[in-house]
Scaffold this active site. Structure first.
Site, short mmCIF file in Angstrom:
data_model
loop_
_atom_site.label_atom_id
_atom_site.label_comp_id
_atom_site.label_asym_id
_atom_site.label_seq_id
_atom_site.Cartn_x
_atom_site.Cartn_y
_atom_site.Cartn_z
CE LYS A 111 -4.43 -1.65 1.34
NZ LYS A 111 -5.64 -1.56 2.12
CE LYS A 194 -6.52 -7.19 -1.44
NZ LYS A 194 -7.04 -6.97 -0.09
CE LYS A 197 -13.83 -2.34 0.64
NZ LYS A 197 -12.63 -2.37 1.49
N1 AQP Z 1 -9.66 -10.11 -3.28
C1 AQP Z 1 -10.04 -10.67 -2.15
N2 AQP Z 1 -10.23 -12.01 -2.05
C2 AQP Z 1 -10.63 -12.60 -0.91
N3 AQP Z 1 -10.88 -11.89 0.23
C3 AQP Z 1 -10.71 -10.56 0.19
N4 AQP Z 1 -10.87 -9.59 1.11
C4 AQP Z 1 -10.56 -8.39 0.57
N5 AQP Z 1 -10.20 -8.54 -0.71
C5 AQP Z 1 -10.28 -9.88 -0.98
C6 AQP Z 1 -11.29 -9.84 2.49
O1 AQP Z 1 -12.37 -8.96 2.75
C7 AQP Z 1 -12.32 -8.57 4.12
C8 AQP Z 1 -12.47 -7.09 4.24
O2 AQP Z 1 -11.39 -6.45 3.61
P1 AQP Z 1 -11.23 -4.87 3.65
O3 AQP Z 1 -12.15 -4.24 2.71
O4 AQP Z 1 -11.37 -4.38 5.03
O5 AQP Z 1 -9.76 -4.59 3.28
P2 AQP Z 1 -8.89 -4.98 2.10
O6 AQP Z 1 -8.42 -6.38 2.27
O7 AQP Z 1 -7.81 -3.95 2.08
O8 AQP Z 1 -9.85 -4.88 0.84
P3 AQP Z 1 -9.61 -4.09 -0.45
O9 AQP Z 1 -10.76 -4.29 -1.35
O10 AQP Z 1 -8.26 -4.42 -1.02
O11 AQP Z 1 -9.69 -2.60 0.06
P4 AQP Z 1 -8.77 -1.40 -0.28
O12 AQP Z 1 -8.68 -1.37 -1.76
O13 AQP Z 1 -9.49 -0.24 0.33
O14 AQP Z 1 -7.46 -1.68 0.38
C9 AQP Z 1 -11.02 -9.10 4.69
O15 AQP Z 1 -11.28 -10.25 5.46
C10 AQP Z 1 -10.22 -9.45 3.49
O16 AQP Z 1 -9.38 -10.55 3.74
#
Ligand code: AQP
Length: 332
Positions: A111, A194, A197
């Site tokens: 990040k 991955k 969002k």
């Molecule tokens: N691609 C993924 N595959 C499986 N599980 C996922 N999770 C997130 N992306 C995937 C799981 O969703 C839960 C909540 O995640 P989060 O939104 O709090 O944070 P994150 O992992 O940082 O998700 P993003 O979409 O990647 O958000 P941004 O882009 O804002 O950083 C967690 O249990 C995570 O494992």
């Protein structure tokens, strides 16, 4: 007693990765666990957020969770900032965790990227706050996607270090729960990244708010290779985009990847993608509709979060008091 805690950031629309990797499992766990689920707005501000958008996203993510089947009556659903114990315990953990442990965290490296010097201290200390989220409820299990495994290991290290530094048996060694066929859903544009969002391309993910025609379009445009579907999962190893779509299909229909390969052995991706879009639409459309209904009633969503926060506070307060005592704070 098994107590489950998990959280999701209000940083935009939830996507299929959040749903299959985490939220669908959260719903399943409600049947036989005490569950506490949290919209982690303190985590969201580790990168800059527009205040009005953060408020709206918090309501929207809460609405998505309710629409996906989170039961806020038997379980607890709230937003993190309403319960001050999270921030309080995080500070204590900042003083327990070692710099060397945080330096190993791959999510921070990904990040912060090349702009490490400009990243917030909060982004760096994010895993300590996550440990506090979990341990302020002495949660025994945390359902997460594969990407959070390393943070869960750090949470265990912090619990162990706290217990041993103070010679107590205060915190449990929390277990991650990583299950299902889609523990790591990848971007539809790049099978090695991955689904996220914050991916600048909306075509990289399927959002829980996407209408059916957009889901069809995104799946049709999803990157694949020219080969047909293989007969076994082994043959997917060097084909990340194909493996991702087969994994999503398997998760959506609760079958193994092996069974999906057997079913589509030799089929072209154009045919497979049509079936995949049908499955995704069948699963997501009812959730999207319920979410829209809830979004039209923000006062109701806020009342759910308010009630959840009150119940979460009641659970966290005795733990915070115990920690204050252990650490040696003089509380009048
Ligand atoms: N691609 C993924 N595959 C499986 N599980 C996922 N999770 C997130 N992306 C995937 C799981 O969703 C839960 C909540 O995640 P989060 O939104 O709090 O944070 P994150 O992992 O940082 O998700 P993003 O979409 O990647 O958000 P941004 O882009 O804002 O950083 C967690 O249990 C995570 O494992």
């Amino acid at each position: 007693m098994n107590r489950v805690f998990s959280g999701v950031q209000p940083t935009g629309n939830l996507h299929l990765g959040n749903y299959l990797g985490a939220i669908r499992n959260w719903v399943t766990l409600q049947a036989d666990h005490e569950c506490i689920y949290c919209v982690v707005d303190l985590h969201a501000i580790t990168v800059a957020q527009d205040p009005a958008e953060l408020r709206a996203s918090t309501r929207e993510v809460a609405a998505s969770l309710l629409a996906a089947g989170i039961d806020a009556k038997t379980g607890i659903l709230f937003n993190q900032s309403q319960v001050s114990a999270h921030a309080e315990l995080a500070w204590i953990f900042n003083c327990v965790a070692r710099l060397g442990w945080l330096n190993r965290m791959t999510q921070f490296k990904e990040k912060a990227g090349k702009h490490r010097e400009n990243a917030s201290v909060g982004l760096y200390a994010y895993p300590n706050l996550m440990a506090a989220d979990i341990l302020t409820y002495k949660a025994t299990h945390v359902p997460v996607g594969e990407d959070q495994k390393q943070h869960l290991e750090l949470c265990r290290d912090i619990a162990q270090a706290f217990n041993s530094q103070y010679g107590v048996d205060c915190f449990p060694l929390t277990e991650p729960l990583i299950f299902g066929e889609a523990t790591r859903v990848m971007s539809l544009r790049d099978g090695t990244a991955k689904m996220s969002k914050s991916d600048p391309s909306d075509y990289a993910r399927i959002n829980l708010t996407d209408p059916p025609d957009l889901i069809v379009k995104k799946i049709r445009r999803a990157r694949t290779d020219p080969d047909p579907l293989p007969s076994t999962p082994d043959e997917l190893e060097s084909r990340p985009e194909a493996a991702n779509l087969v994994g999503i299909f398997a998760a959506l229909c609760s079958e193994s990847v092996e069974a999906v390969c057997r079913r589509f052995d030799g089929a072209q991706f154009s045919t497979f993608k049509e079936k995949l879009a049908e499955l995704a639409i069948a699963e997501l459309t009812p959730i999207t509709a319920e979410m829209q209904r809830l979004m039209d009633d923000p006062a109701y969503v806020e009342s759910v979060l308010h009630d959840g926060a009150e119940r979460a506070r009641n659970l966290s307060e005795p733990v915070i008091r115990e920690v204050q005592e252990v650490v040696g704070f003089l509380i009048a």
